[in-house]
Design an enzyme around this catalytic site. Structure first.
Site, PDB file in Angstrom:
ATOM      1  N   LYS A 122       0.861  -1.184   0.000  1.00 58.67           N
ATOM      2  CA  LYS A 122       0.000   0.000   0.000  1.00 58.67           C
ATOM      3  C   LYS A 122       0.892   1.226   0.000  1.00 58.67           C
ATOM      4  O   LYS A 122       2.020   1.183   0.475  1.00 58.67           O
ATOM      5  CB  LYS A 122      -0.870   0.016   1.260  1.00 58.67           C
TER       6      LYS A 122
HETATM    7  N1  GLU Z   1      -7.442   0.130  -2.894  1.00 56.68           N
HETATM    8  C1  GLU Z   1      -8.207  -1.039  -3.159  1.00 56.68           C
HETATM    9  C2  GLU Z   1      -8.224  -1.963  -1.946  1.00 56.68           C
HETATM   10  O1  GLU Z   1      -8.059  -1.517  -0.836  1.00 56.68           O
HETATM   11  C3  GLU Z   1      -7.779  -1.744  -4.445  1.00 56.68           C
HETATM   12  C4  GLU Z   1      -6.349  -2.159  -4.500  1.00 56.68           C
HETATM   13  C5  GLU Z   1      -5.928  -2.660  -5.880  1.00 56.68           C
HETATM   14  O2  GLU Z   1      -6.721  -2.700  -6.784  1.00 56.68           O
HETATM   15  O3  GLU Z   1      -4.745  -3.006  -5.983  1.00 56.68           O
HETATM   16  O4  GLU Z   1      -8.483  -3.123  -2.049  1.00 56.68           O
END
Ligand code: GLU
Length: 427
Positions: free
Chosen positions: A117
């Protein structure tokens, strides 16, 4: 307090902070890991965390510095995968937790990814479009040393969207000297994005909500739904539930809280929430206090904003049948226990909101083959991956008499630690 065995020197989690919440969730499943429990230290610290300085020339000519992060929690099952969040309150600790939840989510759905992240400590409403682009490009350049289609693939999250992904893809591509569309997902369709990606997270929340409703014998016709957060996740899920006959009785976002027992008009709520007056400007609804949102009677509650929203105090008074976590980490550990005691089913984030990353996976695959699927194909494949993964979790929760979150963590963490064990410790 947080288990001292999990402590690292660079963050100080508390029982209610995001990383503290994640550690408490892992603690609960250690007894179910068998021989793999010896490797649990792999889950309780991130593999790699990068902090970057983002100096930007502002429109007025001054230079401002922003803090940026990219955390790769685990790469045991594949490249890192997870979004990038722009928010004034982003911290390393929060990004560590969000990265760890991506590890669990990707493993729970059996996607061939680790978990990562990113975040930039900025309020996007307080910078111009041009400044936002410069922040994005410099951030991408700085984390360029650890991302890539085989290393770590960012995507949208809170306050980031397809345009920001386009700038990230362009910056990374310019730096390596050729177009690399697979370095990020959630791109515009014109640049190798996938059909259905924008709605995927909300659609996943809906699909899983329907499945739970069926299992709990709740008819969606007339069911009352309360939604916190009306961005990409909350609004899409609300729209789909309304199409299935449900009523959205309350909505809360950062601009206010509105209530109508007969049901709110989703399209109008979206328009109001984006207008200068915010939700309180919505006609045909009662404006209620932020605290009163948690007193609203509903059949389904969908927290789809930020983490740490369902506190112990709120859990004690919630009047709902089940909670479907559209956001990451909305329920604190103590609240989880209270909801369990009260018989309120919580469908955890790591499966409830996994629709987004699942379609991100499809986008990544499509980019590799430069061959693109139809929206119908995407929707069909999404259902075929998400629902069986959820059924697995459901079955284990009945078999072991544990919450859905614990069941999801057991399945996911076993997968991660098994990969860790097979790969071995180097050197
Ligand atoms: N931000 C989204 C999540 O928390 C999607 C992450 C992604 O598609 O890599 O799952």
């Amino acid at each position: 307090m947080v288990n001292p065995a999990h402590s690292v020197s660079y963050v100080t989690p508390t029982r209610t902070s995001a990383w503290g919440t994640y550690l408490a969730q892992v603690d609960r499943i250690i007894p179910y890991l068998g021989d793999l429990s010896g490797l649990v230290g792999t889950l309780t610290r991130p593999k790699r965390a990068l902090i970057v300085d983002i100096p930007i020339r502002m429109d007025d000519g001054s230079v401002q510095h922003f803090e940026g992060f990219r955390v790769q929690h685990s790469l045991s099952r594949g490249p890192g995968k997870g979004g990038v969040r722009y928010h004034p309150d982003v911290t390393l600790e929060e990004v560590m937790a969000l990265a760890a939840w991506m590890t669990v989510k990707n493993a729970a759905v059996n996607l061939p990814f680790g978990g990562a992240k990113g975040g930039v400590r900025v309020d996007p409403a307080k910078v111009s479009r041009a400044e936002l682009e410069r922040i994005t490009r410099r951030y991408t350049s700085e984390i360029g040393i650890i991302i890539g289609p085989q290393r770590d693939i960012p995507a949208p999250d809170v306050n980031t969207d397809a345009q920001i992904m386009a700038w990230m893809m362009d910056t990374y591509s310019a730096n390596v000297g050729g177009t690399v569309s697979g370095v990020v997902t959630g791109k515009p369709v014109a640049l190798g994005g996938s059909l259905g990606r924008v709605k995927a997270t909300g659609r996943g929340v809906y699909l899983i909500g329907c499945d739970v409703a069926k299992r709990r014998k709740l008819s969606l016709g007339g069911a009352r739904i309360a939604v916190q957060g009306f961005g990409n996740v909350g609004s899409v899920a609300a729209e789909l539930f309304v199409q299935a006959g449900a009523r959205i009785v309350a909505v809360q976002d950062h601009t206010g809280t509105v209530y109508n027992a007969k049901g709110l008009d989703v399209a109008k709520v979206v328009t109001a929430s984006r207008s200068t007056g915010g939700l309180p400007s919505l006609a045909g609804a009662d404006v209620i206090s932020g605290d009163d949102f948690w007193n609203v009677e509903s059949d389904v509650l969908i927290p789809a904003a930020l983490e740490g929203q369902i506190t112990a105090e709120r859990a004690r008074k919630l009047k709902t049948g089940f909670v479907i976590e559209g956001a990451n980490g909305p329920t604190m550990p103590e609240a989880d226990e209270i909801l369990e005691d009260r018989g309120i089913t919580v469908v955890p984030d790591v499966i409830a909101n996994a629709g987004g990353v699942t379609v991100s996976y499809f986008e990544w695959v499509q980019d590799f083959s430069s061959f693109f699927w139809t929206e119908e194909e995407i929707e069909r494949r999404l259902e075929n991956i998400l629902l069986p993964a959820f059924h697995n979790i459901w079955d284990l929760h009945l078999e072991q008499k544990v919450t859905l979150r614990t069941a999801a963590f057991i399945i996911a963490c076993r997968r991660v630690l098994q990969a860790r064990s097979l790969r071995g410790i180097y050197p």
